[in-house]
Design a protein around this motif. Structure first.
Motif, PDB file in Angstrom:
ATOM      1  N   PRO A 192       0.798  -1.226   0.000  1.00  0.00           N
ATOM      2  CA  PRO A 192       0.000   0.000   0.000  1.00  0.00           C
ATOM      3  C   PRO A 192       0.831   1.276   0.000  1.00  0.00           C
ATOM      4  CG  PRO A 192      -0.059  -1.060   2.154  1.00  0.00           C
ATOM      5  CD  PRO A 192       0.629  -2.009   1.229  1.00  0.00           C
ATOM      6  N   THR A 193       2.056   1.220   0.564  1.00  0.00           N
ATOM      7  CA  THR A 193       2.966   2.365   0.540  1.00  0.00           C
ATOM      8  C   THR A 193       4.366   1.859   0.220  1.00  0.00           C
ATOM      9  OG1 THR A 193       3.678   2.287   2.868  1.00  0.00           O
ATOM     10  CG2 THR A 193       1.587   3.401   2.395  1.00  0.00           C
ATOM     11  N   ASP A 194       5.274   2.784  -0.044  1.00  0.00           N
ATOM     12  CA  ASP A 194       6.656   2.392  -0.332  1.00  0.00           C
ATOM     13  C   ASP A 194       7.312   1.710   0.863  1.00  0.00           C
ATOM     14  OD1 ASP A 194       6.486   3.414  -2.872  1.00  0.00           O
ATOM     15  OD2 ASP A 194       7.396   5.347  -2.364  1.00  0.00           O
ATOM     16  N   ALA A 195       6.834   2.013   2.060  1.00  0.00           N
ATOM     17  CA  ALA A 195       7.476   1.492   3.270  1.00  0.00           C
ATOM     18  C   ALA A 195       6.842   0.205   3.785  1.00  0.00           C
ATOM     19  CB  ALA A 195       7.442   2.551   4.377  1.00  0.00           C
ATOM     20  N   VAL A 196       5.613  -0.078   3.364  1.00  0.00           N
ATOM     21  CA  VAL A 196       4.860  -1.194   3.953  1.00  0.00           C
ATOM     22  C   VAL A 196       4.582  -2.268   2.908  1.00  0.00           C
ATOM     23  CG1 VAL A 196       2.705  -1.867   5.086  1.00  0.00           C
ATOM     24  CG2 VAL A 196       3.792   0.315   5.662  1.00  0.00           C
ATOM     25  N   THR A 197       4.855  -3.519   3.291  1.00  0.00           N
ATOM     26  CA  THR A 197       4.530  -4.685   2.470  1.00  0.00           C
ATOM     27  C   THR A 197       3.805  -5.697   3.345  1.00  0.00           C
ATOM     28  OG1 THR A 197       6.519  -4.356   1.133  1.00  0.00           O
ATOM     29  CG2 THR A 197       5.441  -6.496   0.973  1.00  0.00           C
ATOM     30  N   VAL A 198       2.685  -6.212   2.862  1.00  0.00           N
ATOM     31  CA  VAL A 198       1.901  -7.193   3.612  1.00  0.00           C
ATOM     32  C   VAL A 198       1.694  -8.423   2.740  1.00  0.00           C
ATOM     33  CG1 VAL A 198      -0.264  -7.679   4.814  1.00  0.00           C
ATOM     34  CG2 VAL A 198       0.740  -5.379   4.917  1.00  0.00           C
ATOM     35  N   ASP A 199       1.939  -9.592   3.311  1.00  0.00           N
ATOM     36  CA  ASP A 199       1.798 -10.856   2.595  1.00  0.00           C
ATOM     37  C   ASP A 199       0.975 -11.797   3.468  1.00  0.00           C
ATOM     38  OD1 ASP A 199       2.181 -13.332   1.264  1.00  0.00           O
ATOM     39  OD2 ASP A 199       4.125 -12.674   0.499  1.00  0.00           O
ATOM     40  N   THR A 200      -0.193 -12.195   2.990  1.00  0.00           N
ATOM     41  CA  THR A 200      -1.057 -13.073   3.780  1.00  0.00           C
ATOM     42  C   THR A 200      -1.557 -14.231   2.924  1.00  0.00           C
ATOM     43  OG1 THR A 200      -3.083 -13.173   5.114  1.00  0.00           O
ATOM     44  CG2 THR A 200      -3.047 -11.610   3.291  1.00  0.00           C
ATOM     45  N   SER A 201      -1.625 -15.418   3.510  1.00  0.00           N
ATOM     46  CA  SER A 201      -2.038 -16.616   2.776  1.00  0.00           C
ATOM     47  C   SER A 201      -2.919 -17.503   3.644  1.00  0.00           C
ATOM     48  CB  SER A 201      -0.816 -17.432   2.323  1.00  0.00           C
ATOM     49  OG  SER A 201       0.027 -16.697   1.482  1.00  0.00           O
ATOM     50  N   TYR A 202      -3.827 -18.201   2.965  1.00  0.00           N
ATOM     51  CA  TYR A 202      -4.542 -19.316   3.589  1.00  0.00           C
ATOM     52  C   TYR A 202      -4.198 -20.562   2.787  1.00  0.00           C
ATOM     53  CZ  TYR A 202      -8.077 -22.744   4.676  1.00  0.00           C
ATOM     54  OH  TYR A 202      -8.693 -23.920   5.014  1.00  0.00           O
ATOM     55  N   ILE A 203      -3.631 -21.567   3.464  1.00  0.00           N
ATOM     56  CA  ILE A 203      -3.183 -22.804   2.827  1.00  0.00           C
ATOM     57  C   ILE A 203      -3.987 -23.971   3.387  1.00  0.00           C
ATOM     58  CG2 ILE A 203      -1.199 -24.289   2.370  1.00  0.00           C
ATOM     59  CD1 ILE A 203      -0.957 -21.417   1.266  1.00  0.00           C
TER      60      ILE A 203
END
Length: 407
Positions: A170-181
């Motif tokens: 969402p921003t240059d500083a923030v990365t979010v990675d979410t998964s359902y396996i």
């Protein structure tokens, strides 16, 4: 025909013509988009031959595995922001198969977990938004340095994941990675009834915040509930700092992290264990020197679990600690690397002991030489020698020669 009727007829014809024109335009645009997607599609082929020998004192025979992995990957171009990927792997024995593949019944030999066979390694659909990518299907997931979540790509049959993933920036500083396996396709192959897959509910949450280009934090929460591996079910949460420093041309990289874990789901064990890591490297004049200390704790007779990790990257290449001992494990290590001409060289020395109690597990030496022939072809020679202490396991020596080609 009256003028009014004529006007109505012309109006109807105009509406029909406009509709047809719009339909044709949309169809043409879609056809053009589909044509562009097909033109942007890629087909990649990768081959990896490996000769692996294992001398393990506890086994009557030495293992020698000669295997070839062949991979074809088809990645489509984007159409309406969607694209697809299909990847198929085949592992074949080339000549020598004197090893325990975990399914061939040759238990007098040490294990080399490279069973032969053909599998769909990836089959997924992706949607690319403005600041996110959503994926569904069978896919490769490697988080951070793969200490907790990885693909075990060192083995000929890679570990992949069936489920859904959302990657956001969402921003240059923030990365979010979410998964359902809901299913993990492990390295042991589909013919291994006991160890083929992990079934259950796995939630992966990983968020990064970059202070600047050289410093950042990663926070994570991994919830794993398996219905065919109860003892591996766990909840893990932690934080990691990664930083780069420059001191008059001498580069220093630092990694420091902590995690806490407890039993989850139908795990028959009750425990709470900690994870600690500190790793530092100094780079100067074509050399690198480093060292670190990593602890996977133990509690109530259970060691800190990492069932989805690329464990071969950690605690020595001889793979003595793919499963954490009940008393936990401490790994103190030093490492060095350099380059002589086109050949990259690295070495590491590990000392292992129990986190609880006074047991010394042993020590290990790792050596690696890598040579990239050209853009498509690379070679690797690697060695690992583990010396046992306090009757932990047995002395083990492993040697590898590998050649990889990709097109």
């Amino acid at each position: 025909m009256t003028l009014s009727t004529l006007n109505k007829s012309l109006l109807h014809l105009s509406i029909i013509a406009t509709s047809l024109s719009t339909t044709f335009t949309v169809y043409a645009a879609q056809s053009h988009g589909l044509s562009a997607a097909l033109q942007d599609s890629k087909v990649n082929i990768a081959l990896r031959y490996r000769l692996e020998s294992v001398d393990e004192d506890a086994k009557d025979d030495d293992a020698l595995a000669s295997t070839l992995k062949s991979r074809i990957t088809v990645t489509t171009g984007k159409f309406e922001n969607f694209n697809a990927k299909v990847e198929v792997d085949n592992v074949t024995y080339v000549g020598n198969d004197k090893f325990n593949s975990t399914i061939n019944g040759k238990t007098s030999y040490p294990v080399v977990a490279d069973p032969d066979g053909t599998e769909v390694n990836q089959a997924m659909l992706q949607y690319h938004g403005e600041f996110y990518t959503a994926s569904a299907g069978r896919q490769r997931i490697n988080l951070d340095d793969q200490r907790f979540i990885g693909g075990v790509a060192w083995r000929q049959n890679e570990q992949t994941y069936d489920g859904y993933r959302l990657q956001m920036k969402p921003t240059d500083a923030v990365t979010v990675d979410t998964s359902y396996i809901y299913n993990v396709n492990r390295i042991f192959g589909e013919d291994n009834d006991a160890s083929s897959d992990f079934h259950g509910d796995v939630i992966l949450l990983n968020a990064k915040y970059a202070l600047d280009k050289d410093h950042g934090f990663t926070a994570y929460y991994y919830a794993m509930e398996f219905d065919n591996a109860y003892a591996a079910s766990n909840d893990t949460y932690g934080i990691t700092y990664n930083g780069k420093y420059d001191f008059s041309g001498t580069g220093v990289t630092i990694k420091a992290g902590y995690a806490a874990q407890e039993d989850a789901g139908d795990n028959p064990n009750s425990y709470e264990a900690d994870y600690i890591v500190f790793d530092a490297n100094i780079n100067f004049d074509g050399f690198s020197l480093g060292g670190g200390y990593e602890v996977l704790g133990g509690d109530n007779g259970v060691g800190f679990q990492t069932p989805l990790a690329t464990a071969h990257k950690f605690q020595g290449f001889s793979d003595q600690f793919l499963g954490t001992p009940a008393t936990g494990v401490e790994d103190a290590y030093v490492k060095a690397g350099t380059k002589i001409g086109p050949v990259k060289l690295s070495a590491a020395y590990h000392v292992f002991k129990a986190d609880q109690g006074n047991q010394d597990f042993g020590d290990e030496i790792n050596l690696v030489a890598a040579y990239k022939v050209n853009k498509q072809i690379s070679t690797l020679v690697k060695a690992a020698s583990f010396s046992n202490d306090d009757n932990f396991k047995s002395d083990t020596t492993k040697l590898w020669f590998m050649i990889s080609a990709s097109y």
